[in-house]
Design an enzyme around this catalytic site. Structure first.
Site, PDB file in Angstrom:
ATOM      1  N   GLU A 147       0.840  -1.204   0.000  1.00 16.29           N
ATOM      2  CA  GLU A 147       0.000   0.000   0.000  1.00 16.29           C
ATOM      3  C   GLU A 147       0.871   1.248   0.000  1.00 16.29           C
ATOM      4  OE1 GLU A 147      -3.335  -0.227   2.691  1.00 16.29           O
ATOM      5  OE2 GLU A 147      -3.011   1.835   3.321  1.00 16.29           O
ATOM      6  N   ASP A 149       0.138   5.375   0.626  1.00 17.23           N
ATOM      7  CA  ASP A 149      -0.947   6.209   1.151  1.00 17.23           C
ATOM      8  C   ASP A 149      -0.690   7.701   1.064  1.00 17.23           C
ATOM      9  OD1 ASP A 149      -2.372   4.004   1.966  1.00 17.23           O
ATOM     10  OD2 ASP A 149      -1.762   4.112   4.057  1.00 17.23           O
ATOM     11  N   GLU A 151      -3.165  10.433   2.949  1.00 17.58           N
ATOM     12  CA  GLU A 151      -4.368  10.607   3.758  1.00 17.58           C
ATOM     13  C   GLU A 151      -4.405  12.050   4.254  1.00 17.58           C
ATOM     14  OE1 GLU A 151      -5.669   6.581   5.916  1.00 17.58           O
ATOM     15  OE2 GLU A 151      -3.736   7.305   6.605  1.00 17.58           O
TER      16      GLU A 151
END
Length: 331
Positions: A147, A149, A151
Site C-alpha cells: 500500500e 498512502d 491521507e
C-alpha cells in the site's frame, strides 16, 4: 490508518457512459507462468518465452492503448461503498465523495497496476473538517498487502490540514511521515502524484517531491514490486484519532462533507491475470520507470521536509525504542 473499502447493499446509481476516442499509450502486464512478473503486447501473437525479468512493451492497438485521462471517471472507476454518497458529474470529468452521519463513500480503479505514475487532482472538504479523513492510495488485497498512502486529516477552520503518508510492504506499515500543507487545499484543486518504479516510490504535491521511499531489499527491507495495486479513495469519519489525537470531534451540523476529484491520469503498467508470452523491448525508457530526484528536486524535497514535515517515523524513539527500520539509515 485508513478505512478499508466497504461493500454495501446499495444499488449503483444509473449513469451515462461517455466514450473517449483519443488514443494514447497504455501498458499491459501479464503474469507469465513459471517466471516472475513480465509484460507483453496486448492481443499479440505468441512469441518464444523471454528471460525471467521485468519487460515492458507498448501496445500498438488503439483499443488497448489509452492512457486514462480526465473525463473517464465513469469508465475507469467503480464505486465501492456509499453509492448514494458518490457522484460523477460533467460528463465524467468530475467525481465527488460525501460524508454525513449516515455514511461515507469510496471508489476504486477497475484496473490494477504494477509500477507507474499515478496523478489525481483533489479539492478537500472546506470549512471545519475535523474528524474527517479523505484517503487517496494504492493498495493490493489480502493480509500481506502492499500500500502507498496519501491521507488528508481534517481540522478545525483556520488550522492546516495534515497530510499523512505511509508505505506498507507485505502487510507491514508503521512508516508514517506527516506534513502541514503550505496552501489551502480546500480553496482549489491541487495535484497529488505517486511515482512507483522498481527503485523507489516518490510522493509529489503540485510537482514538489515531499517524500522518497527507496528499494532497500539488499539489506532485508521488503519492497513493493510483486503485488499489483488498485487506486482507491474514500472519505470517512475517524474522529477517534484524526484531529489532535481525537480530542476534536466531527461537527455533524456542518455535514455533508465533500471531497472532489478531477484530471486523473495513469501512465502505468496495467496488470492482467491472462498468461502469455513476453519479449524484450526498449520501452523501459518511460520517464517514470527510472525516475529519481535530480539536484533541483532534492532541494525541493529538503525544503518540504525542513519547513513542512511535522512527523517522521525514523526519528520517533517513543514508538520505536529499539530503533526504526534499517532503511532509515539511508534517509
Amino acid at each position: 490508518m485508513r478505512r478499508r473499502d466497504m461493500i454495501g447493499g446499495d444499488t449503483m446509481l444509473g449513469r451515462t457512459t461517455t466514450t473517449t476516442t483519443t488514443t494514447f499509450l497504455q501498458w499491459v502486464c501479464y503474469h507469465h507462468q513459471g517466471f516472475q512478473t513480465q509484460t507483453s503486447l496486448a492481443h499479440a501473437p505468441s512469441y518464444p518465452a523471454a528471460s525471467p525479468s521485468l519487460l515492458f512493451s507498448p501496445s500498438p492497438f488503439s483499443f488497448s492503448t489509452r492512457v486514462i485521462t480526465n473525463g473517464t471517471f465513469d469508465q475507469s472507476f467503480e464505486i465501492t461503498w456509499g453509492y448514494d454518497h458518490a457522484n460523477i458529474h460533467d460528463d465524467g470529468e468530475l467525481l465527488t465523495l460525501t460524508l454525513d452521519k449516515r455514511s461515507g463513500s469510496g471508489f476504486r480503479s477497475k484496473n490494477e497496476y504494477l509500477f507507474g505514475k499515478i496523478t489525481m487532482q483533489i479539492k478537500l472538504v472546506q470549512g471545519n473538517s475535523a474528524g474527517t479523513v479523505t484517503a487517496y492510495y494504492l493498495s493490493s488485497e489480502g493480509e500481506f498487502h502492499d500500500e502507498i498512502d496519501f491521507e488528508f486529516l481534517g481540522n478545525t477552520s483556520g488550522d492546516p490540514y495534515t497530510l499523512h503518508t505511509n508505505v506498507y510492504c507485505q502487510g507491514k506499515g508503521d512508516r508514517e511521515e506527516q506534513f502541514f500543507l503550505w496552501f489551502d487545499p480546500t480553496a482549489d484543486f491541487h495535484t497529488y502524484t505517486i511515482i512507483w518504479n522498481p527503485q523507489r516510490i516518490l510522493f509529489y504535491v503540485d510537482e514538489i517531491p515531499i517524500r522518497e521511499f527507496r528499494n532497500h531489499e539488499a539489506i532485508g527491507v521488503p519492497f513493493l514490486n510483486t503485488q499489483p495495486m488498485r487506486i482507491h479513495s474514500s472519505i470517512w469519519n475517524a474522529e477517534e484519532w484524526a484531529t489532535r489525537g481525537g480530542s476534536v470531534k466531527t461537527d455533524w451540523s456542518r455535514a455533508p462533507f465533500t471531497a472532489s476529484y478531477r484530471n486523473f491520469t495513469a501512465d502505468a503498467c496495467i496488470w492482467s491475470s491472462l498468461r502469455g508470452s513476453s519479449f524484450p523491448s526498449n520501452s523501459t525508457r518511460r520517464p517514470w520507470f527510472r525516475e529519481k530526484l535530480n539536484t533541483a528536486a532534492v532541494r525541493k524535497l529538503k525544503w518540504a521536509q525542513k519547513y513542512h514535515r511535522v512527523y517522521n517515523y525514523c526519528t520517533d524513539k517513543w514508538r520505536f525504542p529499539e530503533g526504526p527500520g534499517p532503511e532509515c539509515k539511508f534517509v
